[in-house]
Write a protein that holds these residues in place. Structure first.
Motif, mmCIF file in Angstrom:
data_model
loop_
_atom_site.group_PDB
_atom_site.id
_atom_site.type_symbol
_atom_site.label_atom_id
_atom_site.label_comp_id
_atom_site.label_asym_id
_atom_site.label_seq_id
_atom_site.Cartn_x
_atom_site.Cartn_y
_atom_site.Cartn_z
ATOM 1 N N ASN A 1 31.305 51.757 48.313
ATOM 2 C CA ASN A 1 30.483 52.131 47.170
ATOM 3 C C ASN A 1 29.528 50.981 46.840
ATOM 4 O O ASN A 1 29.968 49.876 46.543
ATOM 5 N N GLU A 2 28.221 51.251 46.895
ATOM 6 C CA GLU A 2 27.227 50.193 46.654
ATOM 7 C C GLU A 2 26.773 50.127 45.198
ATOM 8 O O GLU A 2 25.966 49.268 44.845
ATOM 9 N N GLN A 3 27.316 51.009 44.374
ATOM 10 C CA GLN A 3 26.925 51.022 42.967
ATOM 11 C C GLN A 3 27.832 50.147 42.113
ATOM 12 O O GLN A 3 27.380 49.421 41.228
ATOM 13 N N VAL A 4 29.130 50.202 42.385
ATOM 14 C CA VAL A 4 30.089 49.521 41.515
ATOM 15 C C VAL A 4 31.222 48.909 42.325
ATOM 16 O O VAL A 4 31.585 49.404 43.397
ATOM 17 N N CYS A 5 31.764 47.808 41.814
ATOM 18 C CA CYS A 5 32.957 47.197 42.398
ATOM 19 C C CYS A 5 33.799 46.611 41.275
ATOM 20 O O CYS A 5 33.340 46.489 40.132
ATOM 21 N N PHE A 6 35.034 46.254 41.586
ATOM 22 C CA PHE A 6 35.951 45.671 40.614
ATOM 23 C C PHE A 6 36.191 44.198 40.975
ATOM 24 O O PHE A 6 36.566 43.892 42.110
ATOM 25 N N LEU A 7 35.980 43.305 40.023
ATOM 26 C CA LEU A 7 36.158 41.869 40.244
ATOM 27 C C LEU A 7 37.195 41.337 39.270
ATOM 28 O O LEU A 7 37.092 41.563 38.054
ATOM 29 N N ILE A 8 38.193 40.611 39.786
ATOM 30 C CA ILE A 8 39.256 40.036 38.957
ATOM 31 C C ILE A 8 39.290 38.531 39.163
ATOM 32 O O ILE A 8 39.505 38.060 40.281
ATOM 33 N N ASP A 9 39.083 37.786 38.091
ATOM 34 C CA ASP A 9 39.051 36.320 38.157
ATOM 35 C C ASP A 9 40.364 35.751 37.632
ATOM 36 O O ASP A 9 40.625 35.749 36.431
ATOM 37 N N MET A 10 41.208 35.257 38.533
ATOM 38 C CA MET A 10 42.521 34.748 38.172
ATOM 39 C C MET A 10 42.482 33.394 37.459
ATOM 40 O O MET A 10 43.497 32.943 36.943
ATOM 41 N N LYS A 11 41.327 32.770 37.427
ATOM 42 C CA LYS A 11 41.237 31.497 36.719
ATOM 43 C C LYS A 11 41.248 31.710 35.207
ATOM 44 O O LYS A 11 41.645 30.841 34.441
ATOM 45 N N ILE A 12 40.794 32.876 34.768
ATOM 46 C CA ILE A 12 40.782 33.202 33.345
ATOM 47 C C ILE A 12 42.208 33.510 32.898
ATOM 48 O O ILE A 12 42.975 34.142 33.625
ATOM 49 N N ARG A 13 42.569 33.062 31.714
ATOM 50 C CA ARG A 13 43.935 33.266 31.206
ATOM 51 C C ARG A 13 44.251 34.757 31.121
ATOM 52 O O ARG A 13 43.363 35.600 30.944
ATOM 53 N N LEU B 1 43.068 52.059 32.776
ATOM 54 C CA LEU B 1 43.228 52.752 34.057
ATOM 55 C C LEU B 1 42.487 54.083 34.051
ATOM 56 O O LEU B 1 41.960 54.513 35.086
ATOM 57 N N GLN B 2 42.411 54.713 32.901
ATOM 58 C CA GLN B 2 41.678 55.981 32.811
ATOM 59 C C GLN B 2 40.185 55.767 33.075
ATOM 60 O O GLN B 2 39.523 56.615 33.670
ATOM 61 N N HIS B 3 39.648 54.638 32.620
ATOM 62 C CA HIS B 3 38.246 54.306 32.916
ATOM 63 C C HIS B 3 38.061 54.109 34.425
ATOM 64 O O HIS B 3 37.100 54.612 35.023
ATOM 65 N N LEU B 4 38.995 53.386 35.027
ATOM 66 C CA LEU B 4 38.912 53.120 36.464
ATOM 67 C C LEU B 4 39.080 54.411 37.270
ATOM 68 O O LEU B 4 38.423 54.593 38.297
ATOM 69 N N LYS B 5 39.940 55.275 36.787
ATOM 70 C CA LYS B 5 40.204 56.548 37.458
ATOM 71 C C LYS B 5 38.919 57.360 37.631
ATOM 72 O O LYS B 5 38.660 57.921 38.706
ATOM 73 N N LYS B 6 38.112 57.412 36.585
ATOM 74 C CA LYS B 6 36.870 58.186 36.635
ATOM 75 C C LYS B 6 35.941 57.660 37.732
ATOM 76 O O LYS B 6 35.292 58.422 38.450
ATOM 77 N N ILE B 7 35.896 56.338 37.871
ATOM 78 C CA ILE B 7 35.030 55.721 38.874
ATOM 79 C C ILE B 7 35.565 55.949 40.276
ATOM 80 O O ILE B 7 34.844 56.363 41.192
ATOM 81 N N ILE B 8 36.871 55.699 40.442
ATOM 82 C CA ILE B 8 37.485 55.809 41.767
ATOM 83 C C ILE B 8 37.463 57.252 42.264
ATOM 84 O O ILE B 8 37.110 57.531 43.416
ATOM 85 N N THR C 1 35.563 59.761 41.491
ATOM 86 C CA THR C 1 34.254 60.394 41.701
ATOM 87 C C THR C 1 33.443 59.702 42.793
ATOM 88 O O THR C 1 32.361 60.167 43.151
ATOM 89 N N SER C 2 33.961 58.593 43.310
ATOM 90 C CA SER C 2 33.243 57.859 44.352
ATOM 91 C C SER C 2 33.452 58.518 45.713
ATOM 92 O O SER C 2 34.586 58.822 46.108
ATOM 93 N N ARG C 3 32.374 58.732 46.431
ATOM 94 C CA ARG C 3 32.467 59.324 47.764
ATOM 95 C C ARG C 3 32.811 58.275 48.819
ATOM 96 O O ARG C 3 33.162 58.619 49.952
ATOM 97 N N GLN C 4 32.669 57.013 48.459
ATOM 98 C CA GLN C 4 32.977 55.922 49.374
ATOM 99 C C GLN C 4 34.049 55.032 48.759
ATOM 100 O O GLN C 4 34.260 55.050 47.535
#
Length: 214
Positions: free
Chosen positions: A68-80, A193-200, A202-205
Protein backbone atom coordinates in the motif's frame (compact mmCIF):
# COMPACT_ATOMS: atom_id res chain seq x y z
CA UNK A 1 1.28 54.71 64.57
CA UNK A 2 4.63 53.41 63.32
CA UNK A 3 4.27 50.00 65.05
CA UNK A 4 1.09 48.93 63.12
CA UNK A 5 2.73 49.98 59.82
CA UNK A 6 5.90 48.06 60.64
CA UNK A 7 3.81 45.05 61.71
CA UNK A 8 1.81 45.19 58.47
CA UNK A 9 4.98 45.36 56.39
CA UNK A 10 6.39 42.35 58.26
CA UNK A 11 3.20 40.36 57.60
CA UNK A 12 3.31 41.23 53.89
CA UNK A 13 6.98 40.28 53.69
CA UNK A 14 6.35 36.92 55.39
CA UNK A 15 3.38 36.27 53.11
CA UNK A 16 5.52 37.00 50.04
CA UNK A 17 8.28 34.67 51.24
CA UNK A 18 5.76 31.93 52.03
CA UNK A 19 4.14 32.27 48.61
CA UNK A 20 7.52 32.06 46.88
CA UNK A 21 8.59 28.99 48.85
CA UNK A 22 5.25 27.24 48.23
CA UNK A 23 5.41 27.76 44.50
CA UNK A 24 9.05 26.71 44.34
CA UNK A 25 8.33 23.44 46.14
CA UNK A 26 5.14 22.79 44.16
CA UNK A 27 6.61 23.31 40.73
CA UNK A 28 9.69 21.30 41.63
CA UNK A 29 8.11 18.28 43.29
CA UNK A 30 4.58 18.02 41.93
CA UNK A 31 3.55 15.29 39.48
CA UNK A 32 2.52 18.01 37.04
CA UNK A 33 6.09 19.25 36.84
CA UNK A 34 7.43 15.72 36.47
CA UNK A 35 4.98 14.99 33.68
CA UNK A 36 6.04 18.11 31.79
CA UNK A 37 9.65 17.06 32.14
CA UNK A 38 8.80 13.66 30.68
CA UNK A 39 7.10 15.28 27.75
CA UNK A 40 10.20 17.34 27.01
CA UNK A 41 12.11 14.09 26.52
CA UNK A 42 10.04 13.54 23.39
CA UNK A 43 10.07 16.94 21.65
CA UNK A 44 7.72 17.12 18.71
CA UNK A 45 10.39 18.29 16.28
CA UNK A 46 12.56 15.23 17.03
CA UNK A 47 9.64 12.84 16.55
CA UNK A 48 8.63 14.57 13.31
CA UNK A 49 12.18 14.42 11.97
CA UNK A 50 12.37 10.70 12.70
CA UNK A 51 9.00 10.03 11.10
CA UNK A 52 9.97 11.88 7.94
CA UNK A 53 13.20 9.89 7.72
CA UNK A 54 11.44 6.54 8.21
CA UNK A 55 8.64 7.53 5.82
CA UNK A 56 11.19 8.28 3.12
CA UNK A 57 12.57 4.75 3.39
CA UNK A 58 9.07 3.28 3.68
CA UNK A 59 8.00 4.97 0.43
CA UNK A 60 10.82 3.28 -1.46
CA UNK A 61 10.05 -0.07 0.15
CA UNK A 62 6.29 -0.12 -0.51
CA UNK A 63 6.75 0.97 -4.13
CA UNK A 64 9.38 -1.67 -4.82
CA UNK A 65 7.46 -4.47 -3.10
CA UNK A 66 3.94 -3.49 -4.23
CA UNK A 67 2.59 -2.66 -0.79
CA UNK A 68 0.00 0.00 0.00
CA UNK A 69 1.60 3.28 -1.15
CA UNK A 70 -0.92 5.51 0.60
CA UNK A 71 -0.49 4.55 4.25
CA UNK A 72 1.82 2.62 6.56
CA UNK A 73 2.12 1.99 10.30
CA UNK A 74 5.23 3.22 12.15
CA UNK A 75 6.03 2.31 15.78
CA UNK A 76 8.88 4.08 17.58
CA UNK A 77 10.08 2.02 20.55
CA UNK A 78 12.26 4.83 21.84
CA UNK A 79 9.14 6.71 22.95
CA UNK A 80 7.87 5.71 26.40
CA UNK A 81 5.04 3.18 26.43
CA UNK A 82 2.41 5.48 27.94
CA UNK A 83 2.74 7.94 25.05
CA UNK A 84 1.26 7.62 21.58
CA UNK A 85 4.04 5.93 19.62
CA UNK A 86 2.03 3.97 17.02
CA UNK A 87 1.65 6.28 14.03
CA UNK A 88 -0.70 5.79 11.10
CA UNK A 89 1.25 7.66 8.45
CA UNK A 90 -0.02 9.12 5.18
CA UNK A 91 2.84 8.52 2.74
CA UNK A 92 1.35 10.78 0.07
CA UNK A 93 0.75 13.81 2.29
CA UNK A 94 3.70 13.18 4.65
CA UNK A 95 1.56 13.56 7.73
CA UNK A 96 0.29 11.51 10.67
CA UNK A 97 -3.36 10.56 10.22
CA UNK A 98 -3.79 9.30 13.77
CA UNK A 99 -1.71 7.77 16.56
CA UNK A 100 -2.19 5.47 19.52
CA UNK A 101 -0.59 3.73 22.47
CA UNK A 102 1.06 0.33 21.93
CA UNK A 103 2.82 -2.23 24.13
CA UNK A 104 6.29 -3.73 23.88
CA UNK A 105 7.46 -7.21 24.86
CA UNK A 106 8.54 -8.00 28.42
CA UNK A 107 11.05 -10.67 27.35
CA UNK A 108 9.55 -13.21 29.81
CA UNK A 109 10.32 -10.96 32.76
CA UNK A 110 7.62 -10.03 35.25
CA UNK A 111 8.28 -6.40 34.34
CA UNK A 112 10.89 -5.34 31.80
CA UNK A 113 12.76 -2.18 32.70
CA UNK A 114 14.04 -0.37 29.63
CA UNK A 115 14.06 -2.14 26.26
CA UNK A 116 15.31 -5.52 25.05
CA UNK A 117 14.67 -7.08 21.67
CA UNK A 118 14.73 -10.63 20.41
CA UNK A 119 13.65 -12.92 17.59
CA UNK A 120 13.92 -16.44 18.96
CA UNK A 121 10.76 -18.48 19.62
CA UNK A 122 9.77 -18.22 23.26
CA UNK A 123 11.83 -15.07 23.98
CA UNK A 124 8.78 -12.90 24.69
CA UNK A 125 10.48 -9.82 23.26
CA UNK A 126 9.58 -7.23 20.66
CA UNK A 127 11.32 -7.79 17.34
CA UNK A 128 12.45 -4.70 15.48
CA UNK A 129 12.01 -4.51 11.73
CA UNK A 130 9.50 -4.29 8.90
CA UNK A 131 6.39 -6.50 8.85
CA UNK A 132 3.74 -7.38 6.33
CA UNK A 133 0.31 -7.34 7.92
CA UNK A 134 -1.32 -10.63 7.01
CA UNK A 135 -4.75 -12.20 7.33
CA UNK A 136 -7.22 -11.39 10.08
CA UNK A 137 -8.53 -14.07 12.46
CA UNK A 138 -10.33 -14.36 15.79
CA UNK A 139 -8.02 -15.62 18.49
CA UNK A 140 -7.54 -15.55 22.22
CA UNK A 141 -7.86 -11.76 22.31
CA UNK A 142 -10.53 -11.44 19.64
CA UNK A 143 -9.69 -9.81 16.31
CA UNK A 144 -6.02 -10.14 15.42
CA UNK A 145 -3.81 -9.82 12.35
CA UNK A 146 -0.97 -12.17 11.55
CA UNK A 147 2.42 -10.52 11.09
CA UNK A 148 5.15 -11.65 8.71
CA UNK A 149 8.64 -10.45 9.63
CA UNK A 150 10.59 -9.25 6.60
CA UNK A 151 14.08 -8.88 8.08
CA UNK A 152 16.63 -11.05 9.86
CA UNK A 153 15.73 -9.28 13.10
CA UNK A 154 12.06 -10.36 12.97
CA UNK A 155 11.78 -13.21 10.45
CA UNK A 156 10.53 -15.63 13.12
CA UNK A 157 7.55 -13.47 14.10
CA UNK A 158 5.02 -15.74 12.39
CA UNK A 159 6.56 -18.80 14.05
CA UNK A 160 6.44 -16.98 17.41
CA UNK A 161 2.74 -16.09 16.95
CA UNK A 162 3.55 -12.38 17.14
CA UNK A 163 0.36 -10.67 15.96
CA UNK A 164 -1.32 -7.27 15.95
CA UNK A 165 -4.23 -7.34 18.39
CA UNK A 166 -5.97 -5.33 21.10
CA UNK A 167 -6.30 -5.66 24.87
CA UNK A 168 -8.27 -3.72 27.46
CA UNK A 169 -5.12 -3.03 29.49
CA UNK A 170 -3.97 -0.61 26.78
CA UNK A 171 -5.50 2.87 27.27
CA UNK A 172 -7.35 4.66 24.48
CA UNK A 173 -5.38 7.86 25.17
CA UNK A 174 -1.81 8.45 26.29
CA UNK A 175 -1.03 8.38 30.02
CA UNK A 176 1.94 9.49 32.08
CA UNK A 177 2.54 6.06 33.59
CA UNK A 178 3.96 3.02 31.82
CA UNK A 179 1.38 0.65 30.39
CA UNK A 180 1.05 -3.13 30.37
CA UNK A 181 3.60 -5.24 28.53
CA UNK A 182 3.11 -8.09 26.08
CA UNK A 183 4.90 -11.28 25.11
CA UNK A 184 6.20 -9.60 21.96
CA UNK A 185 2.98 -8.60 20.21
CA UNK A 186 2.35 -4.95 19.32
CA UNK A 187 -0.86 -4.69 21.34
CA UNK A 188 -3.12 -1.65 21.03
CA UNK A 189 -6.36 -0.46 22.61
CA UNK A 190 -9.69 -1.90 21.37
CA UNK A 191 -10.78 1.45 19.95
CA UNK A 192 -7.51 2.03 18.10
CA UNK A 193 -7.63 -1.44 16.57
CA UNK A 194 -10.98 -0.52 15.02
CA UNK A 195 -9.29 2.42 13.27
CA UNK A 196 -6.55 0.12 11.99
CA UNK A 197 -9.11 -2.47 10.92
CA UNK A 198 -10.77 -0.03 8.51
CA UNK A 199 -7.43 0.68 6.83
CA UNK A 200 -6.21 -2.91 6.69
CA UNK A 201 -9.49 -4.43 5.52
CA UNK A 202 -10.07 -1.90 2.74
CA UNK A 203 -6.51 -2.02 1.39
CA UNK A 204 -6.06 -3.99 -1.82
CA UNK A 205 -2.34 -4.32 -1.14
CA UNK A 206 -0.44 -5.38 1.99
CA UNK A 207 0.07 -2.69 4.62
CA UNK A 208 3.57 -2.15 5.99
CA UNK A 209 4.10 -2.09 9.74
CA UNK A 210 7.57 -1.00 10.85
CA UNK A 211 8.79 -1.28 14.44
CA UNK A 212 12.01 0.61 15.09
CA UNK A 213 13.96 2.40 17.80
CA UNK A 214 14.93 5.92 16.75
Amino acid sequence: MKKPIILLLCVLLLATIAYYLYNTVYTTDSPVHINKALKKEEPENVTTKTLLSKAKTAKQFVKKNKYNEQVCFLIDMKIRSGAERFFVYDLKADTVITSGVVTHGRCNERWLVGRKYGNEPGCGCTSLGKYKIGNAYNGRFGLAYKLHGLESSNNKAFERFVVLHAHECVPEEEVWSEICQSDGCPTVSPGFLQHLKKIINTSRQPVLLWIYES
